[in-house]
Design a protein around this motif. Structure first.
Motif, PDB file in Angstrom:
ATOM      1  N   UNK A   1      40.760  73.840  -2.854  1.00  0.00           N
ATOM      2  CA  UNK A   1      41.243  72.454  -3.246  1.00  0.00           C
ATOM      3  C   UNK A   1      42.055  72.155  -1.912  1.00  0.00           C
ATOM      4  N   UNK A   2      41.557  71.085  -0.864  1.00  0.00           N
ATOM      5  CA  UNK A   2      41.946  70.842   0.464  1.00  0.00           C
ATOM      6  C   UNK A   2      42.695  69.292   0.507  1.00  0.00           C
TER       7      UNK A   2
ATOM      8  N   UNK B   1      45.165  64.258 -12.082  1.00  0.00           N
ATOM      9  CA  UNK B   1      43.624  63.781 -12.527  1.00  0.00           C
ATOM     10  C   UNK B   1      42.532  64.527 -11.508  1.00  0.00           C
ATOM     11  N   UNK B   2      42.735  64.544 -10.386  1.00  0.00           N
ATOM     12  CA  UNK B   2      42.020  65.383  -9.382  1.00  0.00           C
ATOM     13  C   UNK B   2      41.818  66.852  -9.683  1.00  0.00           C
ATOM     14  N   UNK B   3      42.952  67.456  -9.974  1.00  0.00           N
ATOM     15  CA  UNK B   3      42.756  68.842 -10.370  1.00  0.00           C
ATOM     16  C   UNK B   3      41.948  68.880 -11.726  1.00  0.00           C
ATOM     17  N   UNK B   4      42.036  68.125 -12.658  1.00  0.00           N
ATOM     18  CA  UNK B   4      41.355  68.171 -13.921  1.00  0.00           C
ATOM     19  C   UNK B   4      40.023  68.102 -13.591  1.00  0.00           C
TER      20      UNK B   4
ATOM     21  N   UNK C   1      38.225  71.226 -11.910  1.00  0.00           N
ATOM     22  CA  UNK C   1      38.465  72.275 -12.975  1.00  0.00           C
ATOM     23  C   UNK C   1      37.201  72.071 -13.760  1.00  0.00           C
ATOM     24  N   UNK C   2      36.761  70.801 -14.015  1.00  0.00           N
ATOM     25  CA  UNK C   2      35.655  70.556 -14.888  1.00  0.00           C
ATOM     26  C   UNK C   2      34.374  70.913 -14.070  1.00  0.00           C
TER      27      UNK C   2
ATOM     28  N   UNK D   1      50.804  74.778 -12.234  1.00  0.00           N
ATOM     29  CA  UNK D   1      50.958  74.589 -13.841  1.00  0.00           C
ATOM     30  C   UNK D   1      49.420  74.294 -14.533  1.00  0.00           C
ATOM     31  N   UNK D   2      48.486  73.795 -13.759  1.00  0.00           N
ATOM     32  CA  UNK D   2      47.212  73.673 -14.153  1.00  0.00           C
ATOM     33  C   UNK D   2      46.252  75.049 -14.276  1.00  0.00           C
ATOM     34  N   UNK D   3      46.584  75.849 -13.214  1.00  0.00           N
ATOM     35  CA  UNK D   3      45.646  77.130 -12.944  1.00  0.00           C
ATOM     36  C   UNK D   3      46.268  78.345 -12.365  1.00  0.00           C
TER      37      UNK D   3
END
Length: 253
Positions: free
Chosen positions: A38-39, A101-104, A107-108, A156-158
């Protein structure tokens, strides 16, 4: 003599970044196979080139920028040149909700994120006497707070449960000084210690996942730091307590 002087001059500015026509490397071509990066700031400059090199070694990427048009155009070039997947997303690193929102979405799409490159930055040439309050704050918000915001969301997300690598793009401007760059130098100087500090939210003893954190100087600073031994300007890393000598078993990527 004139020919030598011309050869030593840096290339002029370009309207858009292009992929390398030729690429030689020492690393295994699939050293990053199966991984996802993720850049931020991945639509141009060093972020674009990092994305390209990662992808040439098997990595899938998410490139994020405030301009969706810019990263969308960059993504097409990267996919065409490397054959790897590249997901372009609009993100303002000053606004954590856009990062979430972008990280979600990432990951999807990919089900994982192994590497975060904090490359988003704001800069321009300006004497300190002419800087407005808002101009200085904007650079600090993008470079320094944006680095923290994105790192915290990814953790926190991953990364908290799976481990990962965070790479921060910093600069040596804050150590030697640079005319017309007091804003950028200050913002980048604040990023260096991220790799040297054990932030409570980044290294927590409750997770077995391994974490690594690096601060890397921007290539344009290389000549100015020939003899500068400051660890904040080079590459630094910290291990999760579970990875230290004598610690119990751990898992990660």
């Amino acid at each position: 003599m004139a020919q030598g002087a011309a050869a030593s001059r840096p290339p002029g500015d370009v309207e858009a970044d292009e992929c390398l026509r030729e690429y030689r490397h020492l690393c295994s071509p699939d050293i990053l196979a199966g991984q996802v990066a993720f850049i931020t700031g991945g639509g141009s400059g060093i972020g674009f080139r990092i994305a390209e090199i990662f992808m040439r070694h098997g990595c899938r990427t998410v490139i994020a920028s405030r301009s969706l048009q810019r990263v969308s155009e960059a993504s097409k070039k990267l996919v065409a040149a490397t054959g790897q997947q590249c997901l372009p997303l609009a993100v303002d690193v000053r606004q954590p909700q856009t990062i979430v929102a972008a990280v979600d979405e990432a990951l999807r799409e990919f089900k994982r994120i192994d590497i975060l490159v904090n490359g988003a930055a704001g800069n321009f040439l300006c004497p300190a006497s002419a800087l407005s309050f808002n101009a200085f704050k904007t650079v600090m918000d993008i470079d320094t707070l944006g680095t923290f915001n994105t790192s915290k969301v990814l953790f926190e997300k991953y990364f908290r449960d799976h481990g990962g690598v965070i790479i921060n793009i910093t600069a040596t401007l804050g150590y030697r000084g640079q005319a017309l760059q007091v804003h950028a130098g200050t913002a980048k100087a604040a990023i260096g210690p991220f790799a040297l500090s054990r932030s409570p939210w980044l290294f927590v003893p409750t997770t077995a996942a391994g974490m690594a954190l690096f601060s890397v100087p921007h290539p344009s600073c290389a000549l100015s730091r020939r003899h500068d031994p400051s660890p904040c300007c080079g590459v630094g890393s910290q291990q999760h307590p579970s990875q230290q000598p004598g610690a119990g078993p751990h898992h990660g990527h």
